[in-house]
Design an enzyme around this catalytic site. Structure first.
Site, short mmCIF file in Angstrom:
data_model
loop_
_atom_site.label_atom_id
_atom_site.label_comp_id
_atom_site.label_asym_id
_atom_site.label_seq_id
_atom_site.Cartn_x
_atom_site.Cartn_y
_atom_site.Cartn_z
CD1 TRP A 13 14.69 -30.79 16.20
CD2 TRP A 13 12.72 -30.17 17.04
NE1 TRP A 13 13.72 -31.45 15.48
CE2 TRP A 13 12.49 -31.08 15.98
CE3 TRP A 13 11.63 -29.63 17.71
CZ2 TRP A 13 11.22 -31.46 15.58
CZ3 TRP A 13 10.36 -30.02 17.32
CH2 TRP A 13 10.16 -30.92 16.27
CD GLN B 224 13.25 -23.63 11.38
OE1 GLN B 224 13.09 -22.89 12.34
NE2 GLN B 224 12.30 -24.41 10.94
CE1 TYR C 246 16.53 -32.68 18.20
CE2 TYR C 246 17.35 -31.07 19.76
CZ TYR C 246 16.46 -32.06 19.44
OH TYR C 246 15.50 -32.43 20.35
CB SER D 87 13.08 -38.41 24.63
OG SER D 87 12.26 -37.60 23.81
CD GLN E 114 13.41 -33.38 25.48
OE1 GLN E 114 13.53 -33.08 24.29
NE2 GLN E 114 14.40 -33.23 26.35
N PRO F 176 5.56 -27.11 23.44
CG PRO F 176 6.42 -25.47 24.85
CD PRO F 176 6.85 -26.60 23.95
N GLY G 54 12.06 -22.62 21.83
CA GLY G 54 13.11 -22.22 20.91
C GLY G 54 12.91 -20.77 20.51
CD GLU H 230 6.56 -9.90 25.03
OE1 GLU H 230 5.49 -10.21 25.61
OE2 GLU H 230 7.18 -8.86 25.29
#
Length: 348
Positions: free
Chosen positions: A35, A41, A68, A166, A191, A221, A299, A308
């Site tokens: 998303w 982007q 999306y 969701s 979701q 999150p 994402g 990471e």
């Protein structure tokens, strides 16, 4: 009939697996979502590199939706996963929001839109089936019986293996779950948005889902990146960040770009350091401490970000760390269960 809803953990991989609710499906507790990135982007080559890095790092679960980038995100994900062993992947998509020319039947959860929606998603993804097909919101304009019958037929046709929802309320989840059982299938997931800042599901949605056997696949999150700590109070957001994105990211993150929130988030920096984590890792590890969470969706706009992120998998935060997080964010945490909402009218 009640179903247990405690995820089971599986070690031996770079990213741990959990059961999706009480189903038999195992998914990576860190799931890659596209998303606001793929088809929007980031350039396609970068998006492909991000997916391939996710695979290299042990992520096998991927979440997308037809809406999306107005279907482009599904196409990019399908291209990125082409050639992979299908049985080794868990692919999720969703239906509800308007796509295409946005005509009167190009949105919602009518039988027409669901049946056309799954075919369109499979075509764009280059698949014969998806592992999880989700109602992206609740549709007040379609009888719930019609929606659940359509999902039952999608499952029976083999085009989706499991069905989820969701951002449904506890009451909507219960009603949908009861109808699903009557029609020969079960809802296995919800979701919702969930983070250390946004905890609106804890009071009603989570207990109801646990009772009915639905796992939570949580989005945002890191609260749209705010919990990364890169946004500072009284400072301009970094160039190229989500807060400067005029394709949708800036609007979504605006709720958190308040001085009181950004100041509170900075108090998490020493907490993360003490735990031996980066702030993004702390944010993801926090949601995964909730045993009703089956996966956290992350994402990436660069492949190295995932290197990471995955280090949050398997992290156990002790009670002192959890208490310190609560203390740092006291006063800016949103807990109101009424904030779980769907549009009253089908969007166009």
């Amino acid at each position: 009939m009640l179903f247990p809803c405690r995820p089971v953990f599986y070690s031996g991989a770079m990213v741990a697996y959990r059961r999706l609710g009480s189903s038999g499906l195992k998914i990576t507790e860190i799931t890659y979502g596209n998303w606001l990135t793929h088809g929007s982007q980031v350039e396609t080559d970068t998006a492909l590199a991000c997916v391939h890095r996710a695979l290299d790092l042990g992520i096998t679960s991927f979440d997308t939706a037809d809406v999306y980038a107005d279907t482009a995100a599904e196409e990019v994900l399908g291209r990125a996963l082409a050639g992979q062993r299908r049985e080794s992947l868990e692919i999720f998509t969703k239906v509800y929001w308007p796509i295409g020319p946005k005509g009167p039947n190009d949105a919602g959860l009518s039988r027409k839109h669901i049946m056309e929606g799954i075919d369109g998603s499979l075509r764009r993804l280059g698949l014969e089936y998806v592992d999880l097909y989700q109602a992206h919101r609740y549709d007040y304009e379609t009888p719930l019986e019609e929606t659940m019958q359509a999902f039952a037929d999608v499952v029976r046709s083999g085009k989706a293996l499991y069905i989820g929802v969701s951002e449904w309320t506890a009451e909507q989840i219960r009603a949908g779950a009861e109808l699903a059982v009557q029609m020969g299938f079960r809802l296995v997931s919800n979701q919702p948005q969930y983070s250390a800042l946004w905890r609106v599901i804890e009071d009603k949605v989570v207990p109801t889902s646990r009772e009915l056997g639905l796992g939570q696949i949580v989005w945002s999150p890191m609260a749209q990146g705010v919990l990364s700590g890169k946004y500072l109070p009284d400072k301009e957001p970094p160039a190229g960040s989500r807060a400067t994105d005029d394709k949708g990211g800036q609007k979504m993150i605006s709720r958190w770009m308040r001085a009181d929130v950004l100041t509170a988030v900075q108090k998490l920096r020493p907490v993360a350091e003490q735990a031996g984590l980066t702030m993004p890792q702390l944010a993801i590890a926090w949601v995964l401490q909730n045993r009703d969470v089956s996966a956290a969706i992350v994402g990436a706009s660069r492949p190295e970000q995932l290197e990471e992120t995955v280090k949050a998998s398997g992290v156990e935060l002790d009670a002192d760390v959890l208490q310190a997080i609560d203390a740092a964010l006291a006063g800016v945490i949103e807990r109101d269960p009424a904030k779980t909402v769907s549009p009253e009218k089908r969007p166009a």
